[in-house]
Design an enzyme around this catalytic site. Structure first.
Site, PDB file in Angstrom:
ATOM      1  N   HIS A 111      -7.113  -7.412 -78.666  1.00  0.00           N
ATOM      2  CA  HIS A 111      -6.125  -6.879 -79.249  1.00  0.00           C
ATOM      3  C   HIS A 111      -6.234  -6.895 -80.688  1.00  0.00           C
ATOM      4  O   HIS A 111      -6.739  -7.647 -81.183  1.00  0.00           O
ATOM      5  CB  HIS A 111      -4.534  -7.298 -78.951  1.00  0.00           C
ATOM      6  CG  HIS A 111      -4.720  -8.823 -78.777  1.00  0.00           C
ATOM      7  ND1 HIS A 111      -4.994  -9.625 -77.889  1.00  0.00           N
ATOM      8  CD2 HIS A 111      -3.718  -9.498 -79.773  1.00  0.00           C
ATOM      9  CE1 HIS A 111      -4.703 -10.919 -78.430  1.00  0.00           C
ATOM     10  NE2 HIS A 111      -4.152 -10.933 -79.382  1.00  0.00           N
TER      11      HIS A 111
ATOM     12  N   ASN B 137      -8.001 -12.010 -83.366  1.00  0.00           N
ATOM     13  CA  ASN B 137      -8.392 -13.521 -83.054  1.00  0.00           C
ATOM     14  C   ASN B 137      -9.104 -13.699 -81.813  1.00  0.00           C
ATOM     15  O   ASN B 137      -8.865 -12.862 -80.813  1.00  0.00           O
ATOM     16  CB  ASN B 137      -7.085 -14.352 -82.858  1.00  0.00           C
ATOM     17  CG  ASN B 137      -6.100 -14.175 -84.002  1.00  0.00           C
ATOM     18  OD1 ASN B 137      -6.513 -14.454 -85.096  1.00  0.00           O
ATOM     19  ND2 ASN B 137      -4.640 -14.184 -83.806  1.00  0.00           N
TER      20      ASN B 137
ATOM     21  N   CYS C 139      -3.553 -11.051 -66.041  1.00  0.00           N
ATOM     22  CA  CYS C 139      -3.323 -10.624 -67.486  1.00  0.00           C
ATOM     23  C   CYS C 139      -2.089  -9.852 -67.932  1.00  0.00           C
ATOM     24  O   CYS C 139      -1.848  -8.864 -67.693  1.00  0.00           O
ATOM     25  CB  CYS C 139      -4.688  -9.636 -67.949  1.00  0.00           C
ATOM     26  SG  CYS C 139      -4.459  -9.180 -69.575  1.00  0.00           S
TER      27      CYS C 139
ATOM     28  N   HIS D  76      -9.913  -3.921 -69.151  1.00  0.00           N
ATOM     29  CA  HIS D  76      -9.430  -5.187 -69.461  1.00  0.00           C
ATOM     30  C   HIS D  76     -10.761  -5.773 -70.276  1.00  0.00           C
ATOM     31  O   HIS D  76     -11.952  -5.373 -69.570  1.00  0.00           O
ATOM     32  CB  HIS D  76      -9.220  -5.880 -68.282  1.00  0.00           C
ATOM     33  CG  HIS D  76      -9.240  -7.519 -68.703  1.00  0.00           C
ATOM     34  ND1 HIS D  76      -8.180  -8.097 -69.043  1.00  0.00           N
ATOM     35  CD2 HIS D  76      -9.956  -8.335 -68.471  1.00  0.00           C
ATOM     36  CE1 HIS D  76      -8.285  -9.373 -69.377  1.00  0.00           C
ATOM     37  NE2 HIS D  76      -9.541  -9.735 -69.054  1.00  0.00           N
TER      38      HIS D  76
ATOM     39  N   HIS E 264      -6.861 -10.477 -73.521  1.00  0.00           N
ATOM     40  CA  HIS E 264      -7.090  -9.261 -73.363  1.00  0.00           C
ATOM     41  C   HIS E 264      -7.457  -8.732 -74.965  1.00  0.00           C
ATOM     42  O   HIS E 264      -6.488  -8.733 -75.828  1.00  0.00           O
ATOM     43  CB  HIS E 264      -6.071  -8.472 -72.660  1.00  0.00           C
ATOM     44  CG  HIS E 264      -6.131  -7.040 -72.622  1.00  0.00           C
ATOM     45  ND1 HIS E 264      -6.038  -6.348 -71.295  1.00  0.00           N
ATOM     46  CD2 HIS E 264      -6.481  -6.028 -73.311  1.00  0.00           C
ATOM     47  CE1 HIS E 264      -6.456  -5.330 -71.425  1.00  0.00           C
ATOM     48  NE2 HIS E 264      -6.568  -4.969 -72.645  1.00  0.00           N
TER      49      HIS E 264
ATOM     50  N   ASP F   9       4.696  -5.896 -81.240  1.00  0.00           N
ATOM     51  CA  ASP F   9       4.464  -7.441 -80.807  1.00  0.00           C
ATOM     52  C   ASP F   9       6.013  -8.025 -80.607  1.00  0.00           C
ATOM     53  O   ASP F   9       6.814  -7.595 -81.326  1.00  0.00           O
ATOM     54  CB  ASP F   9       3.982  -8.073 -81.975  1.00  0.00           C
ATOM     55  CG  ASP F   9       3.391  -9.576 -81.505  1.00  0.00           C
ATOM     56  OD1 ASP F   9       2.206  -9.700 -81.577  1.00  0.00           O
ATOM     57  OD2 ASP F   9       4.167 -10.544 -81.406  1.00  0.00           O
TER      58      ASP F   9
HETATM   59  P1  AMP Z   1      -3.068 -13.695 -80.095  1.00  0.00           P
HETATM   60  O1  AMP Z   1      -2.228 -15.117 -80.575  1.00  0.00           O
HETATM   61  O2  AMP Z   1      -3.787 -12.891 -81.117  1.00  0.00           O
HETATM   62  O3  AMP Z   1      -3.682 -13.591 -78.886  1.00  0.00           O
HETATM   63  O4  AMP Z   1      -1.860 -12.508 -80.094  1.00  0.00           O
HETATM   64  C1  AMP Z   1      -1.150 -12.161 -79.073  1.00  0.00           C
HETATM   65  C2  AMP Z   1       0.325 -11.463 -79.495  1.00  0.00           C
HETATM   66  O5  AMP Z   1       0.893 -11.194 -78.152  1.00  0.00           O
HETATM   67  C3  AMP Z   1       1.183 -12.661 -80.263  1.00  0.00           C
HETATM   68  O6  AMP Z   1       1.493 -12.091 -81.405  1.00  0.00           O
HETATM   69  C4  AMP Z   1       2.571 -12.497 -79.352  1.00  0.00           C
HETATM   70  O7  AMP Z   1       3.549 -12.378 -79.887  1.00  0.00           O
HETATM   71  C5  AMP Z   1       2.310 -11.240 -78.467  1.00  0.00           C
HETATM   72  N1  AMP Z   1       2.962 -11.259 -77.265  1.00  0.00           N
HETATM   73  C6  AMP Z   1       3.036 -12.092 -76.531  1.00  0.00           C
HETATM   74  N2  AMP Z   1       3.800 -11.567 -75.329  1.00  0.00           N
HETATM   75  C7  AMP Z   1       4.026 -10.331 -75.610  1.00  0.00           C
HETATM   76  C8  AMP Z   1       4.778  -9.443 -74.838  1.00  0.00           C
HETATM   77  N3  AMP Z   1       5.440  -9.401 -73.721  1.00  0.00           N
HETATM   78  N4  AMP Z   1       5.113  -8.451 -75.585  1.00  0.00           N
HETATM   79  C9  AMP Z   1       4.616  -8.012 -76.655  1.00  0.00           C
HETATM   80  N5  AMP Z   1       4.104  -8.776 -77.424  1.00  0.00           N
HETATM   81  C10 AMP Z   1       3.735 -10.021 -76.973  1.00  0.00           C
HETATM   82 ZN    ZN Z   2      -6.007  -7.468 -69.416  1.00  0.00          ZN
END
Ligand code: AMP
Ligand code: ZN
Length: 115
Positions: A101, A88, A5, A47, A99, A31
Site C-alpha cells: 500500500h 513501508n 489479508c 495481493h 499487502h 486510513d
Molecule cells: P503500514 O503501517 O504502513 O503497514 O500501514 C497500515 C495502515 O493501515 C495503517 O496506517 C493503519 O491505520 C491502516 N489500517 C489498518 N486497518 C485498517 C482498516 N480496517 N481500514 C483502513 N485502514 C486500516
Molecule cells: Zn492482500
C-alpha cells in the site's frame, strides 16, 4: 485474494472501509487512523505483500506503475497538489499490513526527516 489479508478482505467488501476510488487494478480508501487531514491508502487489487516482493519483469511493472500513477491522479482529482507518498516495507520500517500500500498524506505541512 489472500483470505487472511485485511486489505484483500476490504477489496472483497468483507470488511468495511470508506472507499474513495476503485477501478480494475487499484482501490483507494481512507486510513482508519489518519495521520493528516487527507490520509488514503492506495492498494493494488492483486495481493502482493510489499515492494520487497515486486519482480522486475512482467505484470509487476504494471502493478507498481498503477499504484503510483493512480495515487497521483487521485490527488490531482481532489485538488491536492502537495502531498507525501509513503511505502513501508518490512516491520522495522513500520509495515503492519502485508499487502502493498501507498499512503497518500496531504492537507498539512510535512516535516523531514520522517520518524
Ligand atoms: P503500514 O503501517 O504502513 O503497514 O500501514 C497500515 C495502515 O493501515 C495503517 O496506517 C493503519 O491505520 C491502516 N489500517 C489498518 N486497518 C485498517 C482498516 N480496517 N481500514 C483502513 N485502514 C486500516
Ligand atoms: Zn492482500
Amino acid at each position: 485474494m489472500s483470505p487472511d489479508c485485511l486489505f484483500c478482505r476490504i477489496i472483497a467488501r468483507q470488511i468495511p472501509a470508506k472507499i474513495e476510488y476503485e477501478d480494475d487494478s487499484v482501490l483507494i480508501f481512507n486510513d482508519i487512523n489518519p495521520q493528516a487531514p487527507v490520509h488514503c491508502l492506495v492498494i493494488p487489487k492483486r495481493h502482493i505483500a510489499g515492494t520487497g516482493e515486486l519482480k522486475q519483469a512482467g505484470q509487476d511493472d504494471q502493478l507498481a506503475g498503477d499504484v503510483l500513477f493512480k495515487a497521483a491522479a487521485f490527488a490531482r482529482s481532489r485538488g491536492i497538489s502537495d502531498y507525501r507518498l509513503v511505502v513501508n516495507n518490512g516491520p522495522k520500517a513500520g509495515q503492519t499490513v502485508f499487502h502493498l500500500h501507498v499512503h497518500l498524506l496531504g492537507g498539512r505541512n510535512m516535516t523531514w526527516p520522517p520518524g
